[in-house]
Design an enzyme around this catalytic site. Structure first.
Site, PDB file in Angstrom:
ATOM      1  CG  ASP A  37      -2.205   0.812   1.007  1.00  0.00           C
ATOM      2  OD1 ASP A  37      -2.115   2.014   0.715  1.00  0.00           O
ATOM      3  OD2 ASP A  37      -3.283   0.223   1.115  1.00  0.00           O
ATOM      4  CB  VAL A  64      -0.486  -0.621  -7.593  1.00  0.00           C
ATOM      5  CG1 VAL A  64      -0.690  -1.342  -6.277  1.00  0.00           C
ATOM      6  CG2 VAL A  64      -1.557   0.436  -7.840  1.00  0.00           C
ATOM      7  CG  ASN A  90      -8.378  -3.958  -2.616  1.00  0.00           C
ATOM      8  OD1 ASN A  90      -9.603  -3.910  -2.706  1.00  0.00           O
ATOM      9  ND2 ASN A  90      -7.689  -3.153  -1.795  1.00  0.00           N
ATOM     10  CE1 TYR A 156     -13.273   3.176  -8.783  1.00  0.00           C
ATOM     11  CE2 TYR A 156     -15.599   2.843  -9.312  1.00  0.00           C
ATOM     12  CZ  TYR A 156     -14.482   2.531  -8.550  1.00  0.00           C
ATOM     13  OH  TYR A 156     -14.573   1.577  -7.556  1.00  0.00           O
ATOM     14  CE  LYS A 160     -12.263  -0.139  -9.608  1.00  0.00           C
ATOM     15  NZ  LYS A 160     -11.272  -1.001  -8.901  1.00  0.00           N
ATOM     16  CB  ILE A 189     -17.937  -1.585   0.185  1.00  0.00           C
ATOM     17  CG1 ILE A 189     -18.383  -2.627  -0.862  1.00  0.00           C
ATOM     18  CG2 ILE A 189     -17.500  -2.251   1.492  1.00  0.00           C
ATOM     19  CD1 ILE A 189     -19.506  -3.545  -0.455  1.00  0.00           C
ATOM     20  CB  THR A 191     -14.069   1.620   1.832  1.00  0.00           C
ATOM     21  OG1 THR A 191     -14.452   2.340   0.642  1.00  0.00           O
ATOM     22  CG2 THR A 191     -14.551   0.186   1.744  1.00  0.00           C
TER      23      THR A 191
HETATM   24  C1  BGC Z   1     -13.494   1.490   8.125  1.00  0.00           C
HETATM   25  C2  BGC Z   1     -14.288   2.422   9.016  1.00  0.00           C
HETATM   26  C3  BGC Z   1     -14.539   3.732   8.269  1.00  0.00           C
HETATM   27  C4  BGC Z   1     -15.170   3.493   6.939  1.00  0.00           C
HETATM   28  C5  BGC Z   1     -15.380   4.746   6.134  1.00  0.00           C
HETATM   29  C6  BGC Z   1     -14.195   1.325   6.812  1.00  0.00           C
HETATM   30  O1  BGC Z   1     -13.447   0.503   5.958  1.00  0.00           O
HETATM   31  O2  BGC Z   1     -13.367   0.212   8.741  1.00  0.00           O
HETATM   32  O3  BGC Z   1     -13.556   2.664  10.184  1.00  0.00           O
HETATM   33  O4  BGC Z   1     -15.391   4.555   9.027  1.00  0.00           O
HETATM   34  O5  BGC Z   1     -14.374   2.606   6.187  1.00  0.00           O
HETATM   35  O6  BGC Z   1     -14.206   5.417   5.877  1.00  0.00           O
END
Ligand code: BGC
Length: 256
Positions: A37, A64, A90, A156, A160, A189, A191
């Site tokens: 990363d 990457v 990923n 994007y 993809k 999701i 994230t």
């Molecule tokens: C993390 C959370 C975070 C969320 C949004 C998730 O992958 O585990 O701690 O609030 O992403 O950023």
């Protein structure tokens, strides 16, 4: 607990979000996991906390999109853990949300560099190690944006879509060597990538979260583990006849 015993995996973008969940779930299933990363602080902390629990996890700071750095990190991880069996491509970025007539060349190029070239470099430099192991599993993170249009995110979507078909091409190329290649297509999701995207598109994060959740028939966004469990399965020998396929995990978003 031991679905991935004796396997070594690499996860790009493994420090946060979906990648981090993949690292955690695979390590708990017995894999040795290399975290690659750009986010050095988060990556080192993750590797240290999992190592403290007795898991075999190590971190390499890598962009990457940098081929030499990717080759060096992949070779080093394979050397440290004694081979490589699973490559999870990923790492990805969403780019700036804009209509296509406002997209800059720089934004376009960076999204393709990370999301497309990064997958190609990860695949290219994992293959010699998977070949040496006699079989392997490459798991590419595409998106629902590789299947349908959402709007205002052309770089994007282009990236993809490219990952979706690169996956099928590589599945055909490497099937005779028992190297499987599959793509995963998440809906929204929760994230850091999605959080940053929602912050860039709306002044009210909480309202944006509800709105993003509501486009999925199941009524909410997914969480990183919803994807990580599919990655564990694809990485394992349970999926030994699965290649060239696209696994959509989107709470029904694309079912309409
Ligand atoms: C993390 C959370 C975070 C969320 C949004 C998730 O992958 O585990 O701690 O609030 O992403 O950023």
């Amino acid at each position: 607990m031991n679905r991935l015993a004796d396997k070594t995996a690499i996860v790009t973008g493994g420090a946060v979000g979906i990648g981090r969940a993949c690292v955690e779930r695979m390590a708990e299933e017995g894999a040795s996991v290399a975290v690659l990363d750009l986010l050095e602080q988060e990556g080192r902390a993750l590797a240290a906390s999992l190592a403290a629990k007795g898991h075999k996890v190590a971190f390499w700071a890598v962009d990457v999109a940098d081929e030499a750095a990717m080759k060096a990190a992949i070779d080093a991880a394979a050397a440290q853990f004694g081979g490589l069996h699973v490559m999870v491509n990923n790492a990805g970025i969403s780019g700036s949300p804009k209509p296509t007539d406002e997209v800059s060349e720089a934004d376009w190029d960076r999204v393709q560099a990370v999301n497309v070239k990064g997958v190609m470099f990860g695949t290219k430099h994992a293959i010699p190690h998977l070949r040496a192991a006699g079989k392997g599993s490459i798991i590419n993170l595409s998106s629902i944006a590789g299947l349908i249009g959402v709007g205002n995110l052309a770089p994007y979507h282009a990236s993809k879509g490219a990952v979706r078909l690169m996956t099928k091409n590589d599945a055909v190329t490497y099937a005779p060597e028992q190297i499987r290649v599959n793509s995963i297509h998440p809906g929204y999701i929760w994230t850091p990538m999605v959080e940053n995207h929602l912050r860039a598109t709306s002044p009210d994060l909480e309202a944006a979260k509800v709105a993003a959740g509501s486009v999925h028939p199941i009524g909410h966004m997914g969480e990183p583990d919803d994807i990580a469990w599919a990655v564990v399965w694809l990485a394992s020998d349970e999926a030994k006849f699965v290649t060239g396929t696209e696994i959509v995990i989107d709470g029904g978003y694309t079912a309409r």
